[in-house]
Enzyme design. Structure first.
Site, short mmCIF file in Angstrom:
data_model
loop_
_atom_site.label_atom_id
_atom_site.label_comp_id
_atom_site.label_asym_id
_atom_site.label_seq_id
_atom_site.Cartn_x
_atom_site.Cartn_y
_atom_site.Cartn_z
N LYS A 136 46.38 24.60 38.58
CA LYS A 136 46.78 25.81 39.43
C LYS A 136 47.79 25.06 40.46
CE LYS A 136 46.61 30.15 41.61
NZ LYS A 136 45.52 31.33 41.90
N ASP B 158 41.04 41.51 43.25
CA ASP B 158 42.27 41.65 42.03
C ASP B 158 41.54 41.73 40.55
OD1 ASP B 158 44.55 42.14 41.42
OD2 ASP B 158 45.09 39.76 41.26
#
Length: 246
Positions: free
Chosen positions: A32, A138
């Site tokens: 990432k 989330d």
């Protein structure tokens, strides 16, 4: 570079995610990249043992590794800070797909056996988060990976996570823990509904209930009950008799 970079598999507001391999042993990983231009001071976090604040996603993943890691959370394997970006390396199950893709590939509702296996792992992942002082914030089908060979689940993407203590209301020292548990339980109940119904949640648990067991209906009703005092905590959710079935 210690890793071989391959195709991009995700993109969000703060950066991109790529497949890759660790050169030392050929292990498949997810890498990432988080652009510092998008990373405000509010996304930095002080950690004991570190001279300067860390990228919050790095700090939170370090918290999840201590005192022990969870087999149901994608482990952070490495991280780097460069002039313009942060780079975080995670384990990446193979073969895998996210849970949304898995449900869609199924062409309809998952079986209760499949849903139960996945929900148990998701609950254990989320309990570990809160026990570690982390509120994921989330939870959705896209943020869970499923190994399609073993049905093992891994919770991913802590980019919007925050500390449980930061959820507290002024003057109410235990409200953060209550908020994190309640919001997580509600999100997981909606994910469970989606897995069992193969459709988007519309605020009801009655559609298609003839196709699921009485125990499952009871659990869904409890989790989404209008009366706050009747809703289970995450641990009570996991202890429901539905999870005792084979």
């Amino acid at each position: 570079m210690l890793y071989t970079l391959e195709k991009q598999i995700g993109r969000g507001g703060f950066g991109t995610v790529h497949e890759g391999y660790r050169k030392s042993d050929g292990r498949k990983v997810a890498i990432k990249f988080i652009e510092k231009a998008w990373h405000s001071i509010s996304f930095l976090m002080k950690m004991p043992g570190h001279a300067k604040p860390l990228c919050s996603e790095v700090a939170i993943n370090l918290m999840l590794l201590h005192p022990k890691k969870s087999p149901y959370i994608a482990e952070m394997l490495d991280w780097f800070e460069e002039e313009n970006q942060f780079i975080i390396v995670f384990e990446f199950p193979h073969p895998c797909m996210n849970l949304l893709e898995f449900v869609q590939r199924n062409g309809g509702p998952l079986s209760e056996v499949q849903a139960r296996q996945l929900m148990r792992q998701a609950l254990l992942a989320c309990i570990h988060c809160i026990d570690s002082g982390v509120f994921h914030g989330d939870l959705k089908l896209d943020n869970m990976l499923v190994n399609t060979d073993t049905m093992e689940l891994k919770l991913i993407d802590f980019g919007l996570s925050k500390l449980v203590k930061d959820c507290e209301r002024p003057g109410e020292p235990f409200s953060g823990l209550y908020f994190a548990d309640e919001q997580t339980r509600h999100a997981l109940a909606i994910l469970m509904f989606k897995m069992l119904h193969g459709q988007m949640f519309r605020g009801r648990t009655t559609d298609g209930t003839a196709m699921i067991s009485k125990e499952c209906q009871d659990l869904m009703s409890l989790c989404l009950d209008f009366h706050e005092e009747k809703r289970p905590t995450l641990r009570e959710f996991l202890q429901h008799k539905w999870f005792d079935e084979e």
